[in-house]
Scaffold this motif. Structure first.
Motif, PDB file in Angstrom:
ATOM      1  N   GLY A 689     -17.089  21.421 -12.420  1.00 25.41           N
ATOM      2  CA  GLY A 689     -16.597  20.052 -12.559  1.00 25.41           C
ATOM      3  C   GLY A 689     -15.291  19.801 -11.860  1.00 25.41           C
ATOM      4  O   GLY A 689     -14.488  19.016 -12.328  1.00 25.41           O
ATOM      5  N   ILE A 690     -15.008  20.474 -10.750  1.00 19.79           N
ATOM      6  CA  ILE A 690     -13.764  20.264 -10.021  1.00 19.79           C
ATOM      7  C   ILE A 690     -14.031  19.382  -8.804  1.00 19.79           C
ATOM      8  O   ILE A 690     -14.980  19.613  -8.074  1.00 19.79           O
ATOM      9  N   VAL A 691     -13.179  18.349  -8.613  1.00 22.72           N
ATOM     10  CA  VAL A 691     -13.287  17.519  -7.415  1.00 22.72           C
ATOM     11  C   VAL A 691     -12.079  17.800  -6.544  1.00 22.72           C
ATOM     12  O   VAL A 691     -10.946  17.818  -7.020  1.00 22.72           O
ATOM     13  N   VAL A 692     -12.294  18.023  -5.248  1.00 22.33           N
ATOM     14  CA  VAL A 692     -11.227  18.372  -4.330  1.00 22.33           C
ATOM     15  C   VAL A 692     -10.964  17.193  -3.405  1.00 22.33           C
ATOM     16  O   VAL A 692     -11.879  16.693  -2.768  1.00 22.33           O
ATOM     17  N   PHE A 693      -9.738  16.739  -3.358  1.00 18.34           N
ATOM     18  CA  PHE A 693      -9.358  15.624  -2.496  1.00 18.34           C
ATOM     19  C   PHE A 693      -8.335  16.087  -1.481  1.00 18.34           C
ATOM     20  O   PHE A 693      -7.472  16.915  -1.780  1.00 18.34           O
ATOM     21  N   SER A 694      -8.403  15.538  -0.293  1.00 16.93           N
ATOM     22  CA  SER A 694      -7.442  15.865   0.752  1.00 16.93           C
ATOM     23  C   SER A 694      -6.130  15.153   0.482  1.00 16.93           C
ATOM     24  O   SER A 694      -6.100  13.932   0.303  1.00 16.93           O
ATOM     25  N   GLU A 695      -5.073  15.902   0.432  1.00 18.47           N
ATOM     26  CA  GLU A 695      -3.745  15.320   0.229  1.00 18.47           C
ATOM     27  C   GLU A 695      -3.352  14.459   1.415  1.00 18.47           C
ATOM     28  O   GLU A 695      -2.569  13.502   1.264  1.00 18.47           O
ATOM     29  N   GLU A 696      -3.912  14.747   2.592  1.00 19.66           N
ATOM     30  CA  GLU A 696      -3.580  13.951   3.775  1.00 19.66           C
ATOM     31  C   GLU A 696      -4.026  12.506   3.610  1.00 19.66           C
ATOM     32  O   GLU A 696      -3.330  11.568   4.031  1.00 19.66           O
ATOM     33  N   ASP A 697      -5.193  12.301   2.982  1.00 14.10           N
ATOM     34  CA  ASP A 697      -5.668  10.936   2.754  1.00 14.10           C
ATOM     35  C   ASP A 697      -4.733  10.185   1.803  1.00 14.10           C
ATOM     36  O   ASP A 697      -4.457   9.003   1.988  1.00 14.10           O
ATOM     37  N   VAL A 698      -4.268  10.914   0.788  1.00 11.42           N
ATOM     38  CA  VAL A 698      -3.358  10.293  -0.168  1.00 11.42           C
ATOM     39  C   VAL A 698      -2.054   9.913   0.506  1.00 11.42           C
ATOM     40  O   VAL A 698      -1.546   8.786   0.343  1.00 11.42           O
ATOM     41  N   GLN A 699      -1.501  10.829   1.281  1.00  8.30           N
ATOM     42  CA  GLN A 699      -0.242  10.548   1.961  1.00  8.30           C
ATOM     43  C   GLN A 699      -0.396   9.436   2.995  1.00  8.30           C
ATOM     44  O   GLN A 699       0.525   8.643   3.216  1.00  8.30           O
ATOM     45  N   ARG A 700      -1.572   9.363   3.627  1.00  8.05           N
ATOM     46  CA  ARG A 700      -1.811   8.306   4.605  1.00  8.05           C
ATOM     47  C   ARG A 700      -1.802   6.940   3.923  1.00  8.05           C
ATOM     48  O   ARG A 700      -1.262   5.961   4.447  1.00  8.05           O
ATOM     49  N   GLU A 701      -2.378   6.882   2.720  1.00  3.90           N
ATOM     50  CA  GLU A 701      -2.423   5.612   1.992  1.00  3.90           C
ATOM     51  C   GLU A 701      -1.027   5.211   1.514  1.00  3.90           C
ATOM     52  O   GLU A 701      -0.649   4.041   1.593  1.00  3.90           O
ATOM     53  N   ILE A 702      -0.254   6.175   1.033  1.00  3.75           N
ATOM     54  CA  ILE A 702       1.126   5.882   0.644  1.00  3.75           C
ATOM     55  C   ILE A 702       1.952   5.465   1.851  1.00  3.75           C
ATOM     56  O   ILE A 702       2.779   4.545   1.787  1.00  3.75           O
ATOM     57  N   GLY A 703       1.712   6.129   2.972  1.00  3.15           N
ATOM     58  CA  GLY A 703       2.420   5.769   4.200  1.00  3.15           C
ATOM     59  C   GLY A 703       2.112   4.347   4.635  1.00  3.15           C
ATOM     60  O   GLY A 703       2.978   3.649   5.173  1.00  3.15           O
ATOM     61  N   LEU A 704       0.882   3.892   4.418  1.00  2.00           N
ATOM     62  CA  LEU A 704       0.507   2.514   4.750  1.00  2.00           C
ATOM     63  C   LEU A 704       1.339   1.520   3.955  1.00  2.00           C
ATOM     64  O   LEU A 704       1.812   0.511   4.489  1.00  2.00           O
ATOM     65  N   VAL A 705       1.550   1.818   2.660  1.00  2.00           N
ATOM     66  CA  VAL A 705       2.366   0.945   1.813  1.00  2.00           C
ATOM     67  C   VAL A 705       3.817   0.947   2.284  1.00  2.00           C
ATOM     68  O   VAL A 705       4.452  -0.110   2.410  1.00  2.00           O
ATOM     69  N   GLU A 706       4.362   2.133   2.538  1.00  2.00           N
ATOM     70  CA  GLU A 706       5.774   2.226   2.956  1.00  2.00           C
ATOM     71  C   GLU A 706       6.004   1.553   4.299  1.00  2.00           C
ATOM     72  O   GLU A 706       7.021   0.889   4.506  1.00  2.00           O
ATOM     73  N   GLU A 707       5.059   1.711   5.223  1.00  2.00           N
ATOM     74  CA  GLU A 707       5.197   1.076   6.534  1.00  2.00           C
ATOM     75  C   GLU A 707       5.126  -0.450   6.412  1.00  2.00           C
ATOM     76  O   GLU A 707       5.847  -1.182   7.085  1.00  2.00           O
ATOM     77  N   ALA A 708       4.257  -0.923   5.533  1.00  2.00           N
ATOM     78  CA  ALA A 708       4.126  -2.366   5.333  1.00  2.00           C
ATOM     79  C   ALA A 708       5.425  -2.967   4.814  1.00  2.00           C
ATOM     80  O   ALA A 708       5.844  -4.049   5.242  1.00  2.00           O
ATOM     81  N   ILE A 709       6.082  -2.254   3.886  1.00  2.00           N
ATOM     82  CA  ILE A 709       7.362  -2.739   3.352  1.00  2.00           C
ATOM     83  C   ILE A 709       8.425  -2.737   4.445  1.00  2.00           C
ATOM     84  O   ILE A 709       9.197  -3.690   4.589  1.00  2.00           O
ATOM     85  N   LYS A 710       8.447  -1.678   5.224  1.00  2.00           N
ATOM     86  CA  LYS A 710       9.493  -1.514   6.245  1.00  2.00           C
ATOM     87  C   LYS A 710       9.366  -2.546   7.354  1.00  2.00           C
ATOM     88  O   LYS A 710      10.366  -3.117   7.813  1.00  2.00           O
ATOM     89  N   ILE A 711       8.148  -2.833   7.787  1.00  2.00           N
ATOM     90  CA  ILE A 711       7.955  -3.715   8.941  1.00  2.00           C
ATOM     91  C   ILE A 711       7.860  -5.183   8.518  1.00  2.00           C
ATOM     92  O   ILE A 711       8.542  -6.048   9.055  1.00  2.00           O
ATOM     93  N   GLY A 712       7.011  -5.455   7.552  1.00  2.00           N
ATOM     94  CA  GLY A 712       6.752  -6.853   7.209  1.00  2.00           C
ATOM     95  C   GLY A 712       7.387  -7.330   5.916  1.00  2.00           C
ATOM     96  O   GLY A 712       7.466  -8.531   5.665  1.00  2.00           O
ATOM     97  N   GLY A 713       7.837  -6.403   5.065  1.00  2.00           N
ATOM     98  CA  GLY A 713       8.417  -6.799   3.785  1.00  2.00           C
ATOM     99  C   GLY A 713       7.363  -7.332   2.828  1.00  2.00           C
ATOM    100  O   GLY A 713       6.166  -7.065   2.980  1.00  2.00           O
TER     101      GLY A 713
END
Length: 771
Positions: A689-713
């Motif tokens: 019952g273990i699910v394995v997720f790529s941390e890169e996908d998670v960081q990419r999604e967080i990066g999308l939020v941070e970039e959106a704040i930085k560029i467009g507010g």
């Protein structure tokens, strides 16, 4: 080191989550079904409560609102409560005796009968009912009519607005012990409130009526308290007439309402010593009059004097109950102001100082009147020893002003609760303290209360007819609180039926007898609180009705997840950098205004968050439990910001910061579990019952939020909906929706003002709802 032919350092970083443990902790969101032909596997079925109107989940044991405080803090709160809670109750000796005997005392023993009525009314209703019973029926430490209503709405789904969610019950202040189904009375009462629409409407109507009556107290208390206190100057200046007393009182009232903006609770705390001196003085004067004039009034403890009083005066005795009930004015404040203190502090101050002093004051007045029956019209000031007359006059005026402060403050708190639960038009709520959210000021309500107080004072001039009006407001509040208390006893406390019957035939019956008495004086001023309450209930009901019909329309026409993904995937829609917060009142799904927005503005920001501000039937929501998120797909989220009716709305800059931080936490810790195993190639099921997720996908999604704040507010999108009655609607519905509700909506503050949204970054789109 190598593993399966791959160097350990070359393997991608993963986040491993034990789904079995996760399922145990989030059993309200995940449902498991075994698939046929696959004995060892589970099929995971996601239940999204953002689309489900109600949720079923196991709630944790009852969350106790009582906090263990040190005795030093409890004593401090007890002292502070004197300056906030008891002003109205403490100044009642100024006008009770004149209210009982408006035509003078006809028989000397009538004083004993009236005193016995006062004594047992204070013991039964003031002490036993409010101090020892009603205070226990609090909502996580908060009291008042709406607190009782919200408490019942949590135990039974009695709310008419269909915005319940499974996650609400996971808030720490929400958790309750589910009524034991084996107890028929509790189950029957719960089923009645849940299954009968008429019962829900009746419960809401009675709540509104009780709220309107308490607000009416906020109008009548300043009038009668100030008029009674200022009237004492006649003992020294006999030439002053009713008109002069009236105008002096009007000036004091206007000044009183002007200082509300500085925070009434602060004034109450600072004047606690004044009220303490007041209680000590009236108690000592009572002892002095008791010893000097007639200690035989102690016989009033015998309830037989009540029976003799009624046998002697018959109808006149029943009518005089309208004056007796004035000795209980302000008892509801013990419950309404509970949120500022705690139960033990109020019980200590009540039992050690307030009630003993008041009872001594009444016994002293009765002893004085036994020898001076002609002075009943000015019983309080006439019974004061001459050497201390002027100091007592000054203290009485100050106490009357403080009494007014506490009821006005309670009116502010009740209006805020009504607004939060969708039962009152939106108004500006100013928090006058950064430490205590209960210290609030509402400019619109303050102005209306001031105008009403001045109008009532100019209209009545004296306290006689004003006492009739006051008595009706007090009696209605008592009976409504008792009615709700009986429901709480049956459904929540599961009290022994014999104790419930005992309460009804003693305290409940006494309050309804009081109510019949004050209603007899309807023509002689008693109509004032009823007319005011009727106007308030109409405003509250119209607003609540329009609010609910608008919400039901959005719920029925909400945008589905599939439709939302189709819209956002359209290549003709331009994507802009930045985060867009789309405000909507709908908590289950996406508001239909979104499609109207896309049709008019074919552009969406890189990160889109649908934000719903929701008020829960609890007093406070912890900040760490404020937001609930769900993910539609990377870059598109839904969020519900949950507030209790005593929570202060956060400043916009702080709100943005908290929301974005919680969003990133959600992506990191929770968003992964919204995606079923092996979905979109981002997860894979492994053994045990273990699910394995790529941390890169998670960081990419967080990066999308941070970039959106930085560029467009951050920008704000908000729907401006006009509600009209659908074709074929009845005349009553058309009048209520098209004229009354829309007129109120145009007069009150708009959503962007309530949430302090900067106009520079706000885009509104309009849509017409046919409800």
């Amino acid at each position: 080191m190598e593993r399966d032919g791959i160097a350990e350092e070359e393997r991608p970083k993963v986040v491993e989550v034990d789904l079995i443990d996760r399922y145990d902790r989030r059993d309200q969101d995940l449902d498991y079904e075994r698939t046929e032909g696959d004995k060892g596997s589970r099929k995971i079925k996601k239940i999204d409560s953002f689309y489900v109107e109600t949720g079923q989940l196991k709630s944790n044991p009852n969350h106790s609102s009582n906090q263990n405080l040190a005795w030093v803090m409890i004593l401090k709160l007890a002292i502070q409560s004197i300056g906030v809670v008891y002003g109205d109750l403490g100044t009642s000796p100024l006008y009770v005796m004149p209210g009982i005997f408006p035509d003078g005392i006809k028989h000397e023993d009538d004083i004993l009968g009236a005193l016995s009525l006062i004594f047992y009314s204070i013991i039964l209703i003031g002490l036993i009912k409010y101090v020892f019973i009603v205070l226990s029926a609090n909502d996580n430490g908060d009291g008042g009519t709406f607190a009782l209503y919200s408490l019942m709405c949590r135990y039974a789904k009695a709310s008419l607005t269909p915005n319940q969610q499974a996650e609400d019950k996971e808030i720490s202040n929400y958790r309750l012990e589910v009524p034991n189904r084996r107890l028929r009375r509790a189950s029957a009462m719960k089923s009645l409130l849940e299954n009968s629409k008429a019962a829900k409407y009746l419960l809401l109507f009675v709540t509104m009526l009780g709220t309107a009556m308490v607000i009416g107290d906020g109008i009548l208390t300043p009038c009668i308290s100030v008029l009674s206190a200022v009237g004492g100057i006649r003992e020294a200046a006999h030439s002053l007439g009713d008109d002069q007393i009236m105008w002096i009182s009007v000036v004091i009232l206007i000044l009183l309402f002007q200082v509300q903006r500085f925070g009434t609770d602060k004034v109450g705390y600072s004047f606690a010593p004044v009220l303490s001196i007041w209680f000590l003085c009236i108690g000592l004067i009572g002892i002095y009059n008791f010893a000097k004039h007639d200690s035989g009034v102690i016989r009033a403890v015998n309830p037989l004097h009540i029976i003799r009083y009624f046998m002697r005066n018959k109808k006149e005795a029943w009518i005089s109950l309208g004056g007796v009930i004035l000795c209980l004015t302000g008892s509801e404040a013990l419950f309404a102001d509970l949120g500022h203190f705690n139960i033990l502090s109020i019980r200590l101050s009540s039992c050690l100082l307030v009630f003993p002093s008041i009872i001594l004051a009444y016994f002293g007045q009765a002893a004085y009147l036994r020898k001076n029956t002609q002075d009943v019209a000015r019983a309080f000031y006439s019974s004061i020893p001459k050497p201390v007359y002027w100091p007592m006059f000054v203290i009485a005026v100050m106490a009357a002003i403080i009494a007014s402060q506490s009821l006005i403050s309670a009116a502010f708190a009740i209006v805020k609760q009504s607004v939060a639960l969708g039962c009152f038009p939106r108004v500006k709520v100013v928090h006058t303290s950064s430490k205590h959210e209960g210290q609030i000021y509402i400019p619109e309500v303050n102005t209306l209360l001031m105008l009403a107080c001045v109008g009532v004072t100019l209209g009545f001039k004296t306290t006689l007819q004003l006492g009739n009006a006051y008595g009706i407001a007090v009696a209605f509040v008592f009976t409504i609180t008792s009615t709700f208390l009986v429901i709480v006893m049956i459904m929540i406390w599961k009290t022994n039926i014999l104790l419930i019957i005992l309460y009804v035939v003693t305290i409940g019956l006494a309050e309804y007898v009081f109510l019949t008495s004050v209603l007899y004086k309807f023509v002689d001023g008693g109509y004032v609180p009823l007319v005011f309450a009727a106007m308030m209930v109409i405003v509250m009901f119209v607003w609540n009705y329009g609010y609910r019909r608008k919400y039901e329309y959005e719920l029925k026409n909400k945008v589905s997840r599939e439709a939302l993904i189709t819209i956002t995937s359209n290549i003709s829609i331009q994507r802009l950098p930045g985060i867009a917060l789309f405000y909507t009142e709908l908590v289950q799904g996406i508001s239909p205004i979104f499609t109207q927005y896309v049709a008019n503005v074919p552009a969406l920001h890189s990160v889109l968050v649908f934000v719903s501000i929701k008020s829960l039937p609890i007093s406070k929501v912890p900040l760490e439990e404020r937001f609930v998120f769900r993910k539609v797909e990377p870059g598109i989220y839904r969020c519900v910001g949950r507030y209790g009716y005593r929570d202060a709305k956060m400043e916009q800059e702080f709100f943005e910061k908290v929301l974005i931080n919680r969003l990133k936490d959600f992506i990191l810790n929770d968003a992964l579990y919204d995606v079923p195993p092996a979905a979109n190639g981002r997860g894979e099921a492994s053994d045990h019952g273990i699910v394995v997720f790529s941390e890169e996908d998670v960081q990419r999604e967080i990066g999308l939020v941070e970039e959106a704040i930085k560029i467009g507010g951050i920008v704000y999108l908000m729907g401006e909906s006009e509600v009209i009655a659908s074709s074929g609607s009845g005349l009553a519905k058309m009048v209520v929706i098209n004229y009354l509700y829309n007129s109120l909506k145009r007069c009150v503050r708009q959503q962007e003002e309530v949430f302090n949204i900067p106009h520079k970054w706000l885009l509104k789109v309009g849509m017409t709802y046919e409800v």
